[in-house]
Design an enzyme around this catalytic site. Sequence first.
Site, PDB file in Angstrom:
ATOM      1  N   GLU A  73       0.834  -1.203   0.000  1.00 38.91           N
ATOM      2  CA  GLU A  73       0.000   0.000   0.000  1.00 38.91           C
ATOM      3  C   GLU A  73       0.871   1.257   0.000  1.00 38.91           C
ATOM      4  OE1 GLU A  73      -2.190   0.633   3.611  1.00 38.91           O
ATOM      5  OE2 GLU A  73      -3.270   2.334   2.787  1.00 38.91           O
TER       6      GLU A  73
ATOM      7  N   ASP B 131      -6.054   2.947  -0.870  1.00 37.89           N
ATOM      8  CA  ASP B 131      -6.578   3.692   0.278  1.00 37.89           C
ATOM      9  C   ASP B 131      -6.914   5.098  -0.209  1.00 37.89           C
ATOM     10  OD1 ASP B 131      -6.708   5.388   2.577  1.00 37.89           O
ATOM     11  OD2 ASP B 131      -5.620   3.905   3.756  1.00 37.89           O
TER      12      ASP B 131
ATOM     13  N   GLN C 113      -9.400   0.512   1.074  1.00 38.77           N
ATOM     14  CA  GLN C 113      -9.668   1.175   2.350  1.00 38.77           C
ATOM     15  C   GLN C 113     -10.142   2.595   2.038  1.00 38.77           C
ATOM     16  OE1 GLN C 113      -5.674   0.755   3.891  1.00 38.77           O
ATOM     17  NE2 GLN C 113      -6.284  -0.927   5.245  1.00 38.77           N
TER      18      GLN C 113
ATOM     19  N   GLU D  25     -11.124   3.009   7.200  1.00 36.12           N
ATOM     20  CA  GLU D  25      -9.877   3.189   7.955  1.00 36.12           C
ATOM     21  C   GLU D  25      -9.665   4.691   8.132  1.00 36.12           C
ATOM     22  OE1 GLU D  25      -6.056   2.512   6.074  1.00 36.12           O
ATOM     23  OE2 GLU D  25      -5.278   1.550   7.872  1.00 36.12           O
TER      24      GLU D  25
HETATM   25  O1  LIG Z   1      -1.834   3.561   7.221  1.00 38.85           O
HETATM   26  C1  LIG Z   1      -2.552   2.920   6.451  1.00 38.85           C
HETATM   27  O2  LIG Z   1      -3.238   3.470   5.599  1.00 38.85           O
HETATM   28  C2  LIG Z   1      -2.649   1.465   6.520  1.00 38.85           C
HETATM   29  O3  LIG Z   1      -3.416   0.915   5.802  1.00 38.85           O
HETATM   30  C3  LIG Z   1      -1.869   0.693   7.465  1.00 38.85           C
HETATM   31  O4  LIG Z   1      -1.924  -0.653   7.150  1.00 38.85           O
HETATM   32  C4  LIG Z   1      -0.480   1.080   7.686  1.00 38.85           C
HETATM   33  O5  LIG Z   1      -0.181   0.664   8.958  1.00 38.85           O
HETATM   34 MG   LIG Z   2      -4.548   2.203   4.538  1.00 40.82          MG
END
Ligand SMILES: O=C(O)C(=O)[C@@H](O)CO
Ligand SMILES: [Mg+2]
Length: 251
Positions: free
Chosen positions: A137, A172, A198, A234
Amino acid sequence: MPKFAANISLLFAELPYLDRFQAAADAGFQAVEILFPYELAAKETRRALLANGLELVLINAPPPNYTGGAPGYAAIPGGASRFQSDIRRVLRYAQVLRPGFIHIMSGYAAGTDALDCFVQNLQWAADFAPQQTFTIEPLNPMSQPGYFLNDYNLATEVLGRVDRPNVGLQYDSFHAHMIHGDALAVWERFHPSVVHAQIGAAPERSEPGRGPTDFAQLFAAMDDAGYSGWVSAEYAPSTARTDATLAWMRR
Ligand SMILES: O=C(O)C(=O)[C@@H](O)CO
Ligand SMILES: [Mg+2]
């Protein structure tokens, strides 16, 4: 509409660790992810998952936790034996916890030696545990200065060189926006490599709905792309109670 999971390292953090599982289930999540489950015996986490009917989507390989220390060793030249012992440790946890994905962190590094090292270590992990899917990621340099994997183009290059079916991209929306300025555009361009997603709203990493990213559009783009994986929340809730920040799920 995507299926949503809760990252209970950030969500429900107002509760003790073992109480977060029920809180996530009560809020309507059917799966969770845990960044660093290493403070407790794996069987206790497993029990909490089973008791609440939750799937475990993802854990991070050690180290660290968020109390300091290096965020991984995968791209640190000379760190192969440390990396391999960390992977063996996470796989022992994974035998009990059965996470869909293990996120391997690159650590702080730069340059071609680091890139070669990252590729070799990822290939080693992929071949050592062919039954397990691993992710990488990109993390944005404002949040993680010096972190090696800090760009989606670089992640694509790494994945191309690793060339293993059980290593994929973790998208993410928070980091994507902070790195490239447009989370949706990053999704559109890189989704063919994404195995796990995420979400969090840039620039504060708060709940969806608070920043420039249009999450309704992002979720529609995920559906249009045929993405059937989990989308894990997240983010750092903007209020003391996580359940007061979940309106984005119901919209
Ligand atoms: O920080 C992020 O975004 C994550 O997905 C974590 O897995 C990193 O620790
Ligand atoms: Mg992340």
